[in-house]
Design an enzyme around this catalytic site. Structure first.
Site, PDB file in Angstrom:
ATOM      1  N   GLU A  66       2.408  -0.915  -5.469  1.00 21.86           N
ATOM      2  CA  GLU A  66       0.965  -1.166  -5.580  1.00 21.86           C
ATOM      3  C   GLU A  66       0.598  -2.500  -4.974  1.00 21.86           C
ATOM      4  O   GLU A  66      -0.071  -3.325  -5.583  1.00 21.86           O
ATOM      5  CB  GLU A  66       0.548  -1.147  -7.048  1.00 21.86           C
ATOM      6  CG  GLU A  66       0.778   0.182  -7.685  1.00 21.86           C
ATOM      7  CD  GLU A  66       0.167   0.240  -9.055  1.00 21.86           C
ATOM      8  OE1 GLU A  66       0.376  -0.681  -9.833  1.00 21.86           O
ATOM      9  OE2 GLU A  66      -0.549   1.207  -9.322  1.00 21.86           O
TER      10      GLU A  66
ATOM     11  N   GLU B 232       3.704   8.477  -7.548  1.00 18.75           N
ATOM     12  CA  GLU B 232       3.528   8.528  -9.004  1.00 18.75           C
ATOM     13  C   GLU B 232       2.363   9.452  -9.275  1.00 18.75           C
ATOM     14  O   GLU B 232       1.231   9.140  -8.914  1.00 18.75           O
ATOM     15  CB  GLU B 232       3.193   7.147  -9.585  1.00 18.75           C
ATOM     16  CG  GLU B 232       4.318   6.146  -9.509  1.00 18.75           C
ATOM     17  CD  GLU B 232       3.920   4.794 -10.106  1.00 18.75           C
ATOM     18  OE1 GLU B 232       2.926   4.725 -10.842  1.00 18.75           O
ATOM     19  OE2 GLU B 232       4.619   3.814  -9.794  1.00 18.75           O
TER      20      GLU B 232
END
Ligand code: IPT
Length: 997
Positions: free
Chosen positions: A182, A271
């Site tokens: 991220e 994810e």
């Protein structure tokens, strides 16, 4: 520079055409559809597992085998820099920290590995995986800052070498390596930090594609050489977490990829919602979360993701595990169950099994891997309440219609027909007049057309396909549906001329004539229509086997289908012989057991391994000529063909001894006070003297009555309880002390003056503050002349995850301190024994122990002699605020050959904080007035199932009321009993004397 590695031979072999490689290896390539491994197009269907969250190492095998049995072909593994690199210059990749062992277990199970090695991972773990010592650096973390670069380099290069050794080009299962996580959080352009990490991977031999997990639909595409990884993906957690209400599926991932992202890549979700975490003080519970993000949710959300053209999916989490020791970040409590497919106690159920149905389908639906995106529409359905994507494989014509409620959270029962276009023409299905396809509440349906497997083409099936496969030259199609759904499921085989007909209420197939009746489990009036059409109703609990021409059609109630398994039959040779698709296309259909781990046929012996939770009818469908005997967990089982032609035998469930096993009551507790530090005579001279006058931690401006700073990371204490002793010389005028204490959300602190209790403070939950300001008055008579000592006990709920470059560096400790009435104070600090550099327990690692006296002395460890201690139970508890330590031992003799899941269950208490130690491992933090966790699973391996066990608890009465002084119960309970499991080793080093101070 990338190159287009097209070649005729690849085409000739049916390999992915126009595959792109990273120019370092062609073992892993990709195109806009999917990944290809060794030239074989695959749908990457992977589950997230953090091996370090399962400290009983032997059980990694259990998780890996379950993942493969559950229809996955990959695992995604976060590595934890903070655990593996607890101090500068200290690298530890042993035991529970061994990435290598985890990779080897994945390989043994036939799973590809995506290694997600940070340096920063997030993951609700302390510091997001960055160690406390990095917080004290004069560096902006997660940038190309030279000091930070120097900090991650040793870990990163060592990890890169481990991955290089086990990547696919070296015969290992590692196919992808994720760089950072991220990273848009700290977006810079160009991302020199990303470039540095990638260059280091490459210079240390990693050649497989690099990947990145992009936070939702946020664009972090970089130009090549400025931070671009080979394949980036989008993480996404739609559906509204563990809350009982559903929010809608997301329908613009594919648009995002193609417009803001990179249309040459496959759509990758590194994810995707596999559950959600739960914070301190919540009312949530993971069982409810698992039911909400359960079978229906999986079907609707995962099929909607397929409809977005995702061909690389990783479920976060697949097995969440345990935040034992100091692993948690403040946002989570001990359990990291996550409501995931495999619960923390490893006992699988419907959620796991539904994902297995999806996984086995996607594994066998080879043509799906090259289907093109097509927007979801309502024009193909007769009901506008039903939306469908029509995903066609342009090469083979196979088409997948993914049906869901137009309003994806709808719980309505809706029925529709569907217009399909096939090689044999266009149809509106079901064809039987009056029949419809029904979505029951939260539901969706994948309908195949021109679905090819073996020599068979399924023109269409309105029933969901579990799998199509060829076993010993016979094509088997297994379908399933709900009895309450369609009045008539239709399966049509293209070009099959055999006729179905009934005879005396038993249904037979004309060819081959010897086919057995399929019993009364399925029925439909028109089952024998006109040759091609099998039209049937599924009855509750039903299973039926039909011969249609040369094809076997097995139709199942979905709830029955969940008991089906299709283990890979390893090929006789090849590096990847146990890997589905790439190594072996062979499978066998096995039904009944709670788990079928592995299957292999050698010398006509079918060897199956797995678990049973009751006396179980084992069924093996097809392939009965391939074997002449069957073993289950190594022992021969006898059986024969049942009424529908399955090879069938009875397997024992758990033994009666195992079923009636009850762990001993925890009794005979010994007690000792664990807070000698409040005494005026306590000698803290060997404690660390707080001497820092400047810091690179984020230290808020607070009143402080000396220049020393008390950020505990600066003194090498990153985990668990930390004690502070502030000395001042009294003039007799001091009235109290102001303290600003930072322990992270849900922490607590208590303070004493010269042994006299002053009071406590608590941060109540994950939305409460991580720093508490209190002014505590000195009770009259507590001051002494000369040296006075304020002792503060506080806990550290874990270091913050990323919340900006300064948020993660937030100082834990006492950020403000002022003796009211004038005096300056000087401070001593003590945390876990040896701090982060010299902690003594190398097996359990740097995050197992905090700084309580009992922990420093090693009283939590097995083998410590408590014979001189007072007999007292945690239910008797304490008599005043403070910390007591309780120990007991007991023998376990769990019947072997079983996997018995056990948990410690707490009850009662008020402002009471308890740490649970099992054979030296800190396996739980029970905070009675915050909750919600009261049940703490502890696995075999931590518990010795065939020997003596030591359980210890530290009990911190944070308040001054009698309810704070004790808990009302602590017992060990059995959660579930299965016959089977994997062999578990115990490695619980015992106490040795420590020079505690
Ligand atoms: C995503 C993180 O990448 C992962 O490490 C974990 O923290 C997960 O969240 C939540 O459990 S971040 C995403 C929710 C924006």
């Amino acid at each position: 520079m990338r190159f287009w590695a097209t070649c005729l031979s690849a085409l000739a072999l049916g390999r992915a055409a126009f595959a792109v490689s990273n120019n370092l290896t062609t073992d892993v390539t990709w195109d806009p559809f999917s990944l290809s491994i060794l030239g074989q197009r695959i749908f990457l269907h992977s589950g997230e597992f953090h091996p370090w969250r399962l400290p009983s190492r032997s059980l990694w095998k259990d998780i890996m085998q379950k993942a493969a049995a559950g229809g996955l072909n990959g695992v995604s593994l976060y590595a934890h820099l903070g655990l593996m690199n607890p101090a500068p210059g200290v690298l530890d990749f042993d035991g529970l920290r061994s990435m290598e062992d985890a990779i080897l277990e994945a390989q043994a199970a036939g799973l590809w590995v995506t290694a997600r090695i940070g340096p920063y991972v997030n993951g609700e773990t302390t510091g997001g995986g960055l160690p406390g010592w990095m917080m004290s650096l004069n560096a902006t973390l997660r940038t190309n800052d030279a000091t930070y670069t120097q900090a991650w380099t040793p870990y990163w290069t060592a990890m890169a070498k481990i991955l290089a050794k086990h990547q696919i080009t070296a015969g290992g299962p590692v196919i992808l390596v994720q760089v950072e996580n991220e990273f848009d959080n700290v977006r810079t352009t160009p991302a020199t930090y990303m470039v540095l990490l990638e260059q280091s991977l490459r210079s240390n031999g990693v050649v497989v594609p690099t990947t990145h997990n992009n936070k939702g639909l946020r664009d972090i595409t970089y130009a090549a050489g400025t931070g671009a990884v080979d394949i980036w993906g989008i993480d996404s957690y739609p559906g509204n977490g563990c809350a009982s209400s559903w929010s809608a599926v997301v329908t613009n991932y594919n648009d995002f990829k193609n417009t803001s992202g990179n249309p040459t890549l496959p759509l990758y979700s590194p994810e995707f919602v596999g559950g959600w975490f739960d914070p301190w003080g919540s009312t949530g519970n993971y069982a409810a979360c698992r039911a909400k993000i359960g079978p229906e949710f999986e079907r609707v959300f995962y099929e909607a993701l397929w409809a977005q053209n995702a061909k690389m999916i990783n479920f976060y989490m697949y097995y969440g595990g345990t935040n034992w020791g100091g692993l948690a970040a403040p946002v989570v409590y001990t359990s990291y169950d996550y409501g995931a497919a495999i619960p923390e106690n490893r006992v699988i159920g419907d959620k796991f099994n539904e994902l297995k149905l999806l996984g086995l389908f996607i594994r066998s639906a080879r043509d799906f891997r090259q289907t093109s995106f097509a927007p979801e529409v309502t024009t193909l359905t007769s009901s506008a309440d039903v939306t469908t994507a029509e995903m066609r494989n342009a090469q083979t014509g196979a088409t997948f219609y993914l049906l869901r409620h137009t309003t994806s959270q709808s719980t309505a029962t809706v029925s529709t027909t569907l217009k399909i276009t096939t090689k044999d023409g266009a149809f509106t299905i079901p064809q039987t007049s009056g029949s419809q396809i029904t979505l029951l509440g939260h539901d969706s349906r994948a309908i195949v057309a021109d679905y090819q497997f073996g020599a068979t083409r399924v023109l269409y099936s309105t029933a969901a396909v579990l799998l199509g496969t060829t076993i010993d030259g016979v094509d088997w199609l297994v379908v399933h549906g709900y009895p309450q759904a369609d009045a008539g499921y239709e399966v049509v085989f293209a070009g099959v001329t055999g006729r179905l007909h009934d005879d005396d209420s038993q249904y037979y197939c004309e060819s081959p004539t010897s086919s057995p009746p399929f019993g009364a489990l399925l029925m439909h009036d028109s089952i024998c229509q006109a040759g091609l059409l099998a039209n049937f109703r599924i009855t509750a609990g039903g299973r039926a086997l039909l011969s249609v021409g040369s094809v076997r059609l097995l139709a199942l109630d979905t709830t029955v289908a969940r008991t089906f398994w299709a283990p890979v039959l390893p090929a006789s040779s090849g590096t990847f012989k146990q890997f589905a698709e790439v190594g072996s296309n062979a499978t066998i259909i096995v039904a009944g057991p709670a788990l079928v781990r592995t299957a292999a046929i050698t010398n006509k012996v079918l060897a199956l391994t797995g678990d049973t939770n009751r006396t179980t009818t084992l069924q093996v469908y097809g392939g009965s000529n391939l074997f002449s005997s069957v073993t289950w967990n190594g022992a021969q089982v006898s059986g024969g063909l049942d009424t529908i032609g399955a090879w069938s035998a009875t397997l024992d469930g758990p033994s009666s001894a195992a079923l009636s096993f009850v762990p001993p009551t925890l009794a005979a507790w010994k007690f000792k006070d664990s807070l000698p530090e409040i005494s005026t005579t306590y000698n803290d001279s060997r404690w660390v003297t707080a001497s820092k006058t400047s810091t690179f931690l984020t230290m808020p401006a607070y009143p402080r009555d000396t220049s020393a700073l008390l950020g505990e990371q600066d003194y090498g204490f990153f985990t668990g309880n930390v004690l502070f002793r502030g000395h001042f010389t009294s003039t007799g005028k001091e009235t109290g002390v102001f303290l600003g204490i930072n322990g992270g959300q849900a922490f607590a602190a208590s303070a004493w003056l010269n042994g006299v209790y002053l009071g406590s403070t608590t941060s109540f939950n994950s939305t409460d503050s991580d720093v508490k300001n209190v002014t505590l008055s000195f009770p009259s008579g507590a001051l002494r002349s000369g040296d006075n000592v304020v002792t503060v006990l506080k806990d550290n709920m874990g270091l913050n995850e990323w919340s900006g470059p300064s948020g993660i560096k937030q100082a834990r400790g006492i950020v403000g301190f002022q003796v009211q009435g004038g005096a300056n104070s000087t401070w001593k600090i003590q945390g876990n024994f040896g701090g982060n550099t010299n902690f003594p327990d190398k097996v359990r690692g740097s995050l197992n122990e905090g700084g309580l006296f009992a922990e420093r002395a090693g009283w939590h460890l097995p083998g410590f002699d408590d014979s001189t201690w007072e007999s007292r139970t945690p239910v008797q508890g304490l008599t005043k605020p403070g910390v007591g330590f309780f120990r007991t031992t007991f023998d376990l003799s769990v019947p072997s050959g079983h996997d018995v899941a056990m948990s410690f269950v707490f009850r009662g208490g008020g402002a009471t904080r308890v740490q649970l130690y099992v054979n030296g491992w800190q396996m739980g933090k029970y905070v009675a007035n915050l909750g919600p966790q009261t049940v703490f699973p502890v696995h075999e391996g931590i518990l010795d199932y065939h020997g003596k066990n030591t359980v210890a608890v530290s009990l911190w009465a944070v308040g001054n009321s009698t309810t704070d002084f004790a808990i009302s119960d602590l017992q060990l309970k059995v959660d579930a009993v299965l016959r089977g499991g994997v062999i578990v080793q115990v490695a619980n080093p015992v106490w040795s004397a420590r020079d505690v101070f």
